[in-house]
Design a protein around this motif. Structure first.
Motif, PDB file in Angstrom:
ATOM      1  N   UNK A  47       0.820  -1.222   0.000  1.00 50.47           N
ATOM      2  CA  UNK A  47       0.000   0.000   0.000  1.00 50.47           C
ATOM      3  C   UNK A  47       0.843   1.257   0.000  1.00 50.47           C
ATOM      4  N   UNK A  48       1.837   1.322   0.881  1.00 49.28           N
ATOM      5  CA  UNK A  48       2.644   2.546   0.991  1.00 49.28           C
ATOM      6  C   UNK A  48       3.403   2.853  -0.291  1.00 49.28           C
ATOM      7  N   UNK A  49       3.856   1.812  -1.001  1.00 46.54           N
ATOM      8  CA  UNK A  49       4.600   2.022  -2.243  1.00 46.54           C
ATOM      9  C   UNK A  49       3.681   2.452  -3.385  1.00 46.54           C
ATOM     10  N   UNK A  50       2.509   1.873  -3.434  1.00 49.16           N
ATOM     11  CA  UNK A  50       1.551   2.249  -4.472  1.00 49.16           C
ATOM     12  C   UNK A  50       1.099   3.691  -4.274  1.00 49.16           C
ATOM     13  N   UNK A  51       0.809   4.055  -3.029  1.00 46.09           N
ATOM     14  CA  UNK A  51       0.407   5.438  -2.739  1.00 46.09           C
ATOM     15  C   UNK A  51       1.531   6.401  -3.111  1.00 46.09           C
ATOM     16  N   UNK A  52       2.747   6.074  -2.745  1.00 49.27           N
ATOM     17  CA  UNK A  52       3.887   6.931  -3.093  1.00 49.27           C
ATOM     18  C   UNK A  52       3.985   7.096  -4.610  1.00 49.27           C
ATOM     19  N   UNK A  53       3.875   6.009  -5.352  1.00 41.52           N
ATOM     20  CA  UNK A  53       3.944   6.067  -6.811  1.00 41.52           C
ATOM     21  C   UNK A  53       2.830   6.950  -7.385  1.00 41.52           C
ATOM     22  N   UNK A  54       1.607   6.770  -6.899  1.00 47.00           N
ATOM     23  CA  UNK A  54       0.471   7.517  -7.448  1.00 47.00           C
ATOM     24  C   UNK A  54       0.578   9.000  -7.115  1.00 47.00           C
ATOM     25  N   UNK A  55       1.002   9.333  -5.902  1.00 46.05           N
ATOM     26  CA  UNK A  55       1.185  10.738  -5.537  1.00 46.05           C
ATOM     27  C   UNK A  55       2.272  11.363  -6.410  1.00 46.05           C
ATOM     28  N   UNK A  56       3.385  10.665  -6.587  1.00 39.38           N
ATOM     29  CA  UNK A  56       4.459  11.180  -7.444  1.00 39.38           C
ATOM     30  C   UNK A  56       3.991  11.301  -8.897  1.00 39.38           C
ATOM     31  N   UNK A  58       0.918  11.961  -9.893  1.00 44.35           N
ATOM     32  CA  UNK A  58       0.047  13.145  -9.947  1.00 44.35           C
ATOM     33  C   UNK A  58       0.879  14.432  -9.956  1.00 44.35           C
ATOM     34  N   UNK A  59       1.865  14.513  -9.075  1.00 47.01           N
ATOM     35  CA  UNK A  59       2.690  15.718  -8.985  1.00 47.01           C
ATOM     36  C   UNK A  59       3.524  15.901 -10.249  1.00 47.01           C
ATOM     37  N   UNK A  60       4.088  14.825 -10.754  1.00 49.39           N
ATOM     38  CA  UNK A  60       4.878  14.894 -11.988  1.00 49.39           C
ATOM     39  C   UNK A  60       4.020  15.315 -13.175  1.00 49.39           C
ATOM     40  N   UNK A  61       2.823  14.752 -13.274  1.00 52.00           N
ATOM     41  CA  UNK A  61       1.912  15.118 -14.357  1.00 52.00           C
ATOM     42  C   UNK A  61       1.543  16.599 -14.274  1.00 52.00           C
ATOM     43  N   UNK A  62       1.247  17.077 -13.075  1.00 52.57           N
ATOM     44  CA  UNK A  62       0.926  18.497 -12.898  1.00 52.57           C
ATOM     45  C   UNK A  62       2.104  19.377 -13.305  1.00 52.57           C
ATOM     46  N   UNK A  63       3.303  18.968 -12.922  1.00 54.18           N
ATOM     47  CA  UNK A  63       4.507  19.730 -13.268  1.00 54.18           C
ATOM     48  C   UNK A  63       4.714  19.759 -14.784  1.00 54.18           C
ATOM     49  N   UNK A  64       4.574  18.614 -15.430  1.00 53.72           N
ATOM     50  CA  UNK A  64       4.785  18.543 -16.878  1.00 53.72           C
ATOM     51  C   UNK A  64       3.728  19.318 -17.671  1.00 53.72           C
ATOM     52  N   UNK A  81      -7.746  10.637 -17.990  1.00 55.12           N
ATOM     53  CA  UNK A  81      -7.146   9.303 -17.900  1.00 55.12           C
ATOM     54  C   UNK A  81      -6.256   9.159 -16.667  1.00 55.12           C
ATOM     55  N   UNK A  82      -5.291  10.042 -16.528  1.00 54.55           N
ATOM     56  CA  UNK A  82      -4.342   9.924 -15.410  1.00 54.55           C
ATOM     57  C   UNK A  82      -4.953  10.449 -14.116  1.00 54.55           C
ATOM     58  N   UNK A  83      -5.464  11.675 -14.157  1.00 51.88           N
ATOM     59  CA  UNK A  83      -5.969  12.311 -12.942  1.00 51.88           C
ATOM     60  C   UNK A  83      -7.127  11.581 -12.301  1.00 51.88           C
ATOM     61  N   UNK A  84      -8.125  11.237 -13.086  1.00 50.61           N
ATOM     62  CA  UNK A  84      -9.301  10.571 -12.526  1.00 50.61           C
ATOM     63  C   UNK A  84      -8.968   9.190 -11.981  1.00 50.61           C
ATOM     64  N   UNK A  85      -8.144   8.446 -12.719  1.00 54.39           N
ATOM     65  CA  UNK A  85      -7.758   7.107 -12.266  1.00 54.39           C
ATOM     66  C   UNK A  85      -6.916   7.189 -10.996  1.00 54.39           C
ATOM     67  N   UNK A  86      -5.963   8.114 -10.979  1.00 52.66           N
ATOM     68  CA  UNK A  86      -5.101   8.269  -9.805  1.00 52.66           C
ATOM     69  C   UNK A  86      -5.904   8.740  -8.596  1.00 52.66           C
ATOM     70  N   UNK A  87      -6.826   9.680  -8.805  1.00 53.35           N
ATOM     71  CA  UNK A  87      -7.643  10.149  -7.684  1.00 53.35           C
ATOM     72  C   UNK A  87      -8.491   9.031  -7.102  1.00 53.35           C
ATOM     73  N   UNK A 119      -2.498  15.345  -3.575  1.00 47.90           N
ATOM     74  CA  UNK A 119      -2.873  15.668  -4.951  1.00 47.90           C
ATOM     75  C   UNK A 119      -4.375  15.909  -5.154  1.00 47.90           C
ATOM     76  N   UNK A 120      -5.197  15.440  -4.240  1.00 46.00           N
ATOM     77  CA  UNK A 120      -6.647  15.574  -4.400  1.00 46.00           C
ATOM     78  C   UNK A 120      -7.074  17.025  -4.216  1.00 46.00           C
TER      79      UNK A 120
END
Length: 131
Positions: A47-56, A58-64, A81-87, A119-120
């Motif tokens: 869980x902790x690794x998946x959450x870390x990946x998804x938060x990163x 979201x932040x990377x996508x926002x930055x790009x 696609x990315x935002x809704x699925x990640x949220x 990210x939410x």
């Protein structure tokens, strides 16, 4: 202001019952019938690794996309696609963390749910838990 003459909020609010919470009873029945199931209960280490990946993600996508027009196909596609699925993934993770299924420590679960909520944008994790 429009009124609704047939609407009675006392009847529409919630279904109030004095019966025992059904999830607890069902869980006890399952464990009694199949004791090996209890080995599957408890924190999920991934869980902790998946959450870390998804938060990163979201932040990377926002930055790009920081210089991308909001109504562009690229931006809307990434949001859909990315935002809704990640949220949705983070909403589920926050729910699991509220049941202390990310870490053994309740305080670590609470802190990590706040991190997962970043990210939410709406402070969802704080209102999800009563304590």
């Amino acid at each position: 202001m429009e009124t609704f003459p047939d609407f009675d909020p006392s009847k529409a609010d919630f279904l109030w019952t004095y019966q025992e919470e059904p999830h607890r009873t069902r869980r006890q029945e399952i464990i009694k019938a199949h004791p090996q199931v209890s080995k599957l209960c408890g924190p999920e280490p991934l869980t902790k690794y998946i959450v870390l990946f998804v938060v990163l993600l979201q932040i990377t996508t926002a930055y790009l996309l920081r210089h991308t027009t909001v109504l562009s196909v690229k931006f809307l596609g990434a949001a859909y696609i990315i935002g809704a699925t990640a949220n949705q993934n983070l909403f589920l993770a926050i729910h699991e963390l509220s049941h202390n299924l990310g870490f053994k420590s309740p305080s670590l679960n609470k802190i990590y749910s706040i991190f997962a909520n970043l990210p939410i944008g709406v402070p969802y994790s704080a209102a999800f838990r009563v304590n």
